[in-house]
Design a protein around this motif. Structure first.
Motif, mmCIF file in Angstrom:
data_model
loop_
_atom_site.group_PDB
_atom_site.id
_atom_site.type_symbol
_atom_site.label_atom_id
_atom_site.label_comp_id
_atom_site.label_asym_id
_atom_site.label_seq_id
_atom_site.Cartn_x
_atom_site.Cartn_y
_atom_site.Cartn_z
ATOM 1 N N ARG A 149 33.546 43.113 46.925
ATOM 2 C CA ARG A 149 32.993 42.070 46.805
ATOM 3 C C ARG A 149 33.921 40.909 45.957
ATOM 4 O O ARG A 149 33.847 39.869 46.221
ATOM 5 C CB ARG A 149 31.763 41.896 46.259
ATOM 6 N N GLU A 150 34.783 41.594 45.287
ATOM 7 C CA GLU A 150 35.644 40.476 44.398
ATOM 8 C C GLU A 150 37.243 40.881 44.958
ATOM 9 O O GLU A 150 38.075 40.586 44.436
ATOM 10 C CB GLU A 150 35.706 41.076 43.005
ATOM 11 N N ASN A 151 36.986 41.240 46.419
ATOM 12 C CA ASN A 151 38.448 41.724 46.944
ATOM 13 C C ASN A 151 39.425 42.666 46.147
ATOM 14 O O ASN A 151 40.720 42.619 46.417
ATOM 15 C CB ASN A 151 39.155 40.308 47.175
ATOM 16 N N ASN A 152 38.700 43.517 45.496
ATOM 17 C CA ASN A 152 39.521 44.565 44.797
ATOM 18 C C ASN A 152 39.291 46.026 45.692
ATOM 19 O O ASN A 152 38.105 46.435 45.648
ATOM 20 C CB ASN A 152 38.996 44.868 43.389
ATOM 21 N N PHE A 153 40.224 46.314 46.185
ATOM 22 C CA PHE A 153 40.244 47.588 47.126
ATOM 23 C C PHE A 153 40.856 48.638 46.707
ATOM 24 O O PHE A 153 41.108 49.783 47.169
ATOM 25 C CB PHE A 153 40.793 47.003 48.636
#
Length: 325
Positions: free
Chosen positions: A126-130
């Motif tokens: 959700r925080e664009n941390n993949f």
């Protein structure tokens, strides 16, 4: 009949009203205790939940008010002085089986979440941390799960664990032959502690089981154990569990119950300062998952709770009462 429902929650009201028929219901959001018991005056039946205090003083006043029945909307009854209620001639009923599957499935959900860290992955994405670092888990397949208590809930959970290809060890005062035929092996308590990668509690709280999980029992567990409690908070010595988490004896802990949950769970305290230091400490651990006593919370369970509760009430009204704890 006039029924007063203490600790009434929004999620259960529609289910209770559905089975109420001609009964008159008063919903009280607060708990039953010595301070609120006077609200029961003028009613015929008192219905209580997990954290209501039905002690000697409360029962004396309920008796003076002419209460005909104490109807629990839960399976556990450690919060009720049963012997004193009996001496006062007030029957006590409960819901012994509302949905074993609901709690068993929540137990497995906690195991899967802690192991595969899906709650952390959800927040990351959700925080664009993949990034996948720190999300490594282990295969449940062929791991040994220790089930303490093989009543209806423990039995349901054992079957789920077997479905994942796990080896299941069990400890109970009586053995379930069906589970044995399915491959569950009953062992002594200490052997279960030492041999299980995952340990799950499914027993009632009483004088014999209070703080069953303590410094001594935890020391007998293997290093890196995953511990789950969806039964009753008082089964676990919280300080001992905190110590085991700090020392990494316990790899992860899933708790749907807490021994001091009475004035916390089921209510919104998001604007309050948390006063419970032990719970605050537990919530700092990244490998601890806490839910607020929601394992039972399914449509099927709420339906069964309401239906069984009013079956008991109707039996009292028709003088055809057969069941009491």
């Amino acid at each position: 009949m006039k029924i007063i429902v203490f600790s009434a929650h929004n999620f259960e009201k529609e289910y209770l009203l559905h089975y109420a028929n001609e009964h008159i219901i008063t919903f009280i959001s607060g708990p039953l205790n010595s301070d609120t018991v006077t609200l029961a005056k003028g009613h015929d039946v008192v219905s209580v939940f997990t954290n209501d205090k039905v002690n000697k003083d409360v029962i004396d006043q309920l008796s003076d008010f002419g209460i005909k029945l104490i109807a629990l909307r839960c399976a556990g009854f450690n919060n009720v002085d049963l012997s004193h209620a009996k001496s006062k001639g007030i029957p006590v009923t409960r819901v012994p089986e509302y949905s074993p599957q609901a709690i068993a499935e929540h137990t497995m959900a906690m195991i899967l979440t802690l192991n595969r860290k899906t709650h952390k992955a959800y927040n990351r994405v959700r925080e664009n941390n993949f990034n996948l670092d720190g999300l490594v888990g282990f295969d449940l397949y062929q791991k040994t799960i220790g089930v303490i208590g093989t009543g209806k809930i423990g039995k349901a959970f054992s079957k789920i664990a077997l479905g994942f290809g796990c080896k299941v060890l069990a400890f109970d005062l009586s053995k379930d032959s069906e589970l044995e035929e399915l491959g569950v092996r009953y062992v002594e308590f200490d052997e279960l502690l030492a041999s299980s990668k995952i340990i799950s509690l499914h027993i009632p709280l009483n004088n014999n089981t209070y703080h069953l999980i303590n410094d001594s029992s935890i020391s007998k567990m293997q290093n890196g154990v995953v511990f789950i409690n969806t039964s009753r908070g008082g089964l676990v010595d919280t300080k001992a569990l905190i110590k085991a988490l700090k020392e990494k004896k316990v790899l992860a802990a899933g708790l749907d119950v807490y021994e001091e949950e009475e004035n916390l769970f089921f209510d919104d305290h998001s604007m309050d300062v948390l006063q419970d230091d032990d719970l605050a400490r537990l919530m700092t651990f990244p490998n601890t998952l806490i839910t607020s006593h929601q394992a039972f919370l399914t449509h099927e369970a709420l339906t069964n709770i309401a239906q069984t509760t009013f079956e008991s009430i109707n039996s009292i009204e028709s003088q055809n009462f057969e069941y009491s704890i």
